[in-house]
Design a protein around this motif. Sequence first.
Motif, PDB file in Angstrom:
ATOM      1  N   MET A 225     -51.801  33.883 -34.334  1.00 14.43           N
ATOM      2  CA  MET A 225     -51.802  35.278 -34.550  1.00 14.43           C
ATOM      3  C   MET A 225     -51.085  35.838 -33.507  1.00 14.43           C
ATOM      4  O   MET A 225     -51.080  35.466 -32.340  1.00 14.43           O
ATOM      5  N   VAL A 226     -50.360  37.241 -33.735  1.00 11.54           N
ATOM      6  CA  VAL A 226     -49.939  37.990 -33.014  1.00 11.54           C
ATOM      7  C   VAL A 226     -50.713  39.175 -33.020  1.00 11.54           C
ATOM      8  O   VAL A 226     -50.711  39.802 -34.195  1.00 11.54           O
ATOM      9  N   GLY A 227     -51.240  40.090 -31.980  1.00  6.26           N
ATOM     10  CA  GLY A 227     -51.907  41.204 -32.453  1.00  6.26           C
ATOM     11  C   GLY A 227     -51.295  42.561 -31.608  1.00  6.26           C
ATOM     12  O   GLY A 227     -50.652  42.320 -30.350  1.00  6.26           O
ATOM     13  N   HIS A 228     -51.680  43.641 -32.162  1.00  3.91           N
ATOM     14  CA  HIS A 228     -51.261  44.890 -31.594  1.00  3.91           C
ATOM     15  C   HIS A 228     -52.679  45.726 -31.576  1.00  3.91           C
ATOM     16  O   HIS A 228     -53.257  46.030 -32.606  1.00  3.91           O
ATOM     17  N   LEU A 229     -52.771  46.524 -30.399  1.00  3.13           N
ATOM     18  CA  LEU A 229     -53.956  47.313 -30.120  1.00  3.13           C
ATOM     19  C   LEU A 229     -53.527  48.698 -29.880  1.00  3.13           C
ATOM     20  O   LEU A 229     -52.871  48.757 -28.691  1.00  3.13           O
ATOM     21  N   ASN A 230     -53.608  49.972 -30.502  1.00  2.48           N
ATOM     22  CA  ASN A 230     -53.343  50.990 -30.278  1.00  2.48           C
ATOM     23  C   ASN A 230     -54.479  51.710 -29.315  1.00  2.48           C
ATOM     24  O   ASN A 230     -55.602  51.924 -29.900  1.00  2.48           O
ATOM     25  N   PRO A 231     -54.428  51.826 -28.016  1.00  2.00           N
ATOM     26  CA  PRO A 231     -55.395  52.310 -27.406  1.00  2.00           C
ATOM     27  C   PRO A 231     -55.914  53.763 -27.426  1.00  2.00           C
ATOM     28  O   PRO A 231     -57.090  54.139 -27.368  1.00  2.00           O
ATOM     29  N   ALA A 232     -54.992  54.526 -28.305  1.00  2.00           N
ATOM     30  CA  ALA A 232     -55.413  55.902 -28.594  1.00  2.00           C
ATOM     31  C   ALA A 232     -56.039  55.999 -29.687  1.00  2.00           C
ATOM     32  O   ALA A 232     -57.178  56.825 -29.766  1.00  2.00           O
ATOM     33  N   THR A 233     -56.189  55.127 -30.655  1.00  2.00           N
ATOM     34  CA  THR A 233     -57.008  55.054 -32.070  1.00  2.00           C
ATOM     35  C   THR A 233     -57.936  53.894 -31.860  1.00  2.00           C
ATOM     36  O   THR A 233     -58.943  54.017 -32.709  1.00  2.00           O
ATOM     37  N   GLY A 234     -57.818  52.899 -31.081  1.00  2.00           N
ATOM     38  CA  GLY A 234     -58.508  51.503 -31.221  1.00  2.00           C
ATOM     39  C   GLY A 234     -58.250  50.739 -32.470  1.00  2.00           C
ATOM     40  O   GLY A 234     -58.771  49.876 -32.635  1.00  2.00           O
ATOM     41  N   ASP A 235     -57.157  51.067 -33.223  1.00  2.00           N
ATOM     42  CA  ASP A 235     -56.849  50.203 -34.376  1.00  2.00           C
ATOM     43  C   ASP A 235     -56.163  48.981 -33.819  1.00  2.00           C
ATOM     44  O   ASP A 235     -55.216  48.906 -33.023  1.00  2.00           O
ATOM     45  N   ILE A 236     -56.343  48.170 -34.585  1.00  2.00           N
ATOM     46  CA  ILE A 236     -55.527  46.751 -34.432  1.00  2.00           C
ATOM     47  C   ILE A 236     -55.093  46.143 -35.596  1.00  2.00           C
ATOM     48  O   ILE A 236     -55.418  46.085 -36.719  1.00  2.00           O
ATOM     49  N   ARG A 237     -53.713  45.740 -35.341  1.00  2.00           N
ATOM     50  CA  ARG A 237     -52.981  44.943 -36.576  1.00  2.00           C
ATOM     51  C   ARG A 237     -52.773  43.534 -35.954  1.00  2.00           C
ATOM     52  O   ARG A 237     -52.723  43.307 -34.683  1.00  2.00           O
ATOM     53  N   LEU A 238     -52.793  42.743 -36.908  1.00  2.00           N
ATOM     54  CA  LEU A 238     -52.710  41.312 -36.707  1.00  2.00           C
ATOM     55  C   LEU A 238     -51.695  40.779 -37.604  1.00  2.00           C
ATOM     56  O   LEU A 238     -51.474  40.964 -38.779  1.00  2.00           O
ATOM     57  N   ALA A 239     -50.770  39.722 -37.029  1.00  3.33           N
ATOM     58  CA  ALA A 239     -49.702  39.080 -37.949  1.00  3.33           C
ATOM     59  C   ALA A 239     -49.739  37.641 -37.842  1.00  3.33           C
ATOM     60  O   ALA A 239     -50.039  37.164 -36.706  1.00  3.33           O
ATOM     61  N   THR A 240     -49.920  36.751 -38.805  1.00  3.88           N
ATOM     62  CA  THR A 240     -49.983  35.450 -38.578  1.00  3.88           C
ATOM     63  C   THR A 240     -48.436  34.987 -38.342  1.00  3.88           C
ATOM     64  O   THR A 240     -47.376  35.283 -39.130  1.00  3.88           O
ATOM     65  N   MET A 241     -48.436  33.807 -37.316  1.00  6.29           N
ATOM     66  CA  MET A 241     -46.999  33.054 -36.984  1.00  6.29           C
ATOM     67  C   MET A 241     -46.436  32.293 -38.423  1.00  6.29           C
ATOM     68  O   MET A 241     -47.319  31.861 -39.346  1.00  6.29           O
ATOM     69  N   PRO A 242     -44.988  32.424 -38.565  1.00  7.10           N
ATOM     70  CA  PRO A 242     -44.419  31.826 -39.599  1.00  7.10           C
ATOM     71  C   PRO A 242     -44.877  30.385 -39.708  1.00  7.10           C
ATOM     72  O   PRO A 242     -44.939  29.788 -41.128  1.00  7.10           O
ATOM     73  N   THR A 243     -44.869  29.603 -38.731  1.00  5.62           N
ATOM     74  CA  THR A 243     -45.236  28.312 -38.668  1.00  5.62           C
ATOM     75  C   THR A 243     -46.620  27.850 -38.237  1.00  5.62           C
ATOM     76  O   THR A 243     -47.084  28.411 -37.385  1.00  5.62           O
ATOM     77  N   PRO A 244     -47.166  27.234 -39.337  1.00  3.32           N
ATOM     78  CA  PRO A 244     -48.650  26.572 -38.782  1.00  3.32           C
ATOM     79  C   PRO A 244     -48.572  26.158 -37.492  1.00  3.32           C
ATOM     80  O   PRO A 244     -48.046  25.202 -37.157  1.00  3.32           O
ATOM     81  N   ASN A 245     -49.887  26.251 -36.705  1.00  2.00           N
ATOM     82  CA  ASN A 245     -49.980  25.735 -35.469  1.00  2.00           C
ATOM     83  C   ASN A 245     -48.934  25.839 -34.428  1.00  2.00           C
ATOM     84  O   ASN A 245     -48.866  24.931 -33.567  1.00  2.00           O
ATOM     85  N   SER A 246     -48.399  27.012 -34.524  1.00  2.00           N
ATOM     86  CA  SER A 246     -47.483  27.361 -33.494  1.00  2.00           C
ATOM     87  C   SER A 246     -48.167  27.746 -32.304  1.00  2.00           C
ATOM     88  O   SER A 246     -47.705  27.452 -31.081  1.00  2.00           O
ATOM     89  N   ARG A 247     -49.341  27.978 -32.241  1.00  2.00           N
ATOM     90  CA  ARG A 247     -50.229  28.460 -31.004  1.00  2.00           C
ATOM     91  C   ARG A 247     -49.424  29.423 -29.987  1.00  2.00           C
ATOM     92  O   ARG A 247     -49.205  28.953 -29.014  1.00  2.00           O
ATOM     93  N   PRO A 248     -49.172  30.671 -30.527  1.00  2.00           N
ATOM     94  CA  PRO A 248     -48.734  31.594 -29.744  1.00  2.00           C
ATOM     95  C   PRO A 248     -49.309  31.667 -28.190  1.00  2.00           C
ATOM     96  O   PRO A 248     -50.683  31.865 -28.221  1.00  2.00           O
ATOM     97  N   TYR A 249     -48.765  31.851 -27.185  1.00  2.00           N
ATOM     98  CA  TYR A 249     -49.086  31.669 -25.862  1.00  2.00           C
ATOM     99  C   TYR A 249     -48.764  32.919 -24.910  1.00  2.00           C
ATOM    100  O   TYR A 249     -49.192  33.759 -25.025  1.00  2.00           O
ATOM    101  N   GLY A 250     -47.643  32.718 -24.292  1.00  2.00           N
ATOM    102  CA  GLY A 250     -47.066  33.649 -23.367  1.00  2.00           C
ATOM    103  C   GLY A 250     -46.419  34.962 -24.559  1.00  2.00           C
ATOM    104  O   GLY A 250     -46.054  34.636 -25.250  1.00  2.00           O
ATOM    105  N   ILE A 251     -46.212  35.980 -23.820  1.00  2.00           N
ATOM    106  CA  ILE A 251     -45.790  37.133 -24.500  1.00  2.00           C
ATOM    107  C   ILE A 251     -45.110  38.259 -23.544  1.00  2.00           C
ATOM    108  O   ILE A 251     -45.746  38.558 -22.472  1.00  2.00           O
ATOM    109  N   LYS A 252     -44.013  38.531 -23.848  1.00  2.00           N
ATOM    110  CA  LYS A 252     -43.192  39.529 -22.990  1.00  2.00           C
ATOM    111  C   LYS A 252     -42.598  40.693 -23.850  1.00  2.00           C
ATOM    112  O   LYS A 252     -42.331  40.406 -25.109  1.00  2.00           O
TER     113      LYS A 252
END
Length: 410
Positions: A225-252
């Motif tokens: 998954m990839v996640g997003h956290l809004n520090p102002a509200t604490g809300d967290i959104r999540l999205a699952t990668m298109p390909t199974p077992n993609s194992r998302p690692y680095g992010i920029k």
Amino acid sequence: MNFFSVRIAGLVCFLAAGSASVFAASLPDGEGRDLVEAMCSGCHGADKITHSLGYTRDGWLRLTGTMIDLSADPERRGAIADYLAKHFPPNEQRAPTLVEGDTEISFHEWVVPTLGQRSRDPVQAPDGTIWWVGQWGDIVGKIDPATGQMHEYDLPAGTKPHSVTIDSDGGVWVMGNKNATVVLLDPDSGDMKTYSMPDPDARDPHTGVFDAKGQLWFTLQHSNMVGHLNPATGDIRLATMPTPNSRPYGIKIDASGAPWVACNGSNCLVKVDPKTMALTEIKLPHEDTRVRRLDIAEDGMIWYVNSGRGRLGRYNPASEGITEWPSPSGPKSHPYALAVLDGVVWYNESGMRPDPLVRFDPASETFQSWPIPTADIYAGIVRHMRPTREGDMLIHQSATNRIIRVDIGD
């Protein structure tokens, strides 16, 4: 022996019954083998020894001394060193191909206080302080680079932090890789706030990065998954990668504010729509391509390490063109961490011993590399690197509790 060393030693006795047979299978018979099994199997497998660079007795003493403090038991400490030196002397089975060049660098090391913590992922705060996490010690720590003074904060038990990143106000955000949390530390008060993942399938926050709007984006490798956290509200959104077992690692984050994610389990890069969380997958050549880390240059080029094939890669989002260069030490060099600084690409070859730092100049398409020291021994590995505001680089040697600043000449 400090508290963490004692805790590891006790843990070994508990784990040894289940792991020693597997651990011992790779170690030769000889006096001291049982002791090496007991002291080492709770932290890592035998492959870390059998695949090492090998050391003299004095070298093994110094290396093991970075992992556990046995100074109060010199007989046991000496027996371990005797066994390791006899059966695993210096060798060149994973020797890198080092490339000479004109750039001059130097390494400045700090040894963190708690042994065995697997210090990693140093990052510079707005005030110049350097922060790191100790993954196996449930620690987040800071260094004053001017004085060398260090302080460690205890995280909630079981956090097993994988990465740390700093917001624009100096808040310290830690990815709780084993307890499905993100932890915010106030460096002034020492107070902590914990954000738990809203989905039970989101188990392992991995690497985090802030965008220009102060929003936190992070990967969850084994949760895919990839996640997003809004520090102002604490809300967290999540999205699952298109390909199974993609194992998302680095992010920029690119100039438009879109996160880009490296795939450590598949041959892909993924672009995230920051508004909708829609994921767009870019397939990279060759099914055995695996990408640990990536970075984005000022011209918009996406640079990545092809860890699976021992190559450095570049993706052009405008033309969709992909170019790769073989890393100097070849297909088994396993490039790992990567950062772009002033248009120059820096990364490490984690499959080699010693673990080299590599510089690649895209203008001339030339490489230069240096062995990364740990005092006067060499042991890896660098898993993340990030530039400082002064134009230098922060790296680490997690195996030996070192945080390192790479001072780069003009």
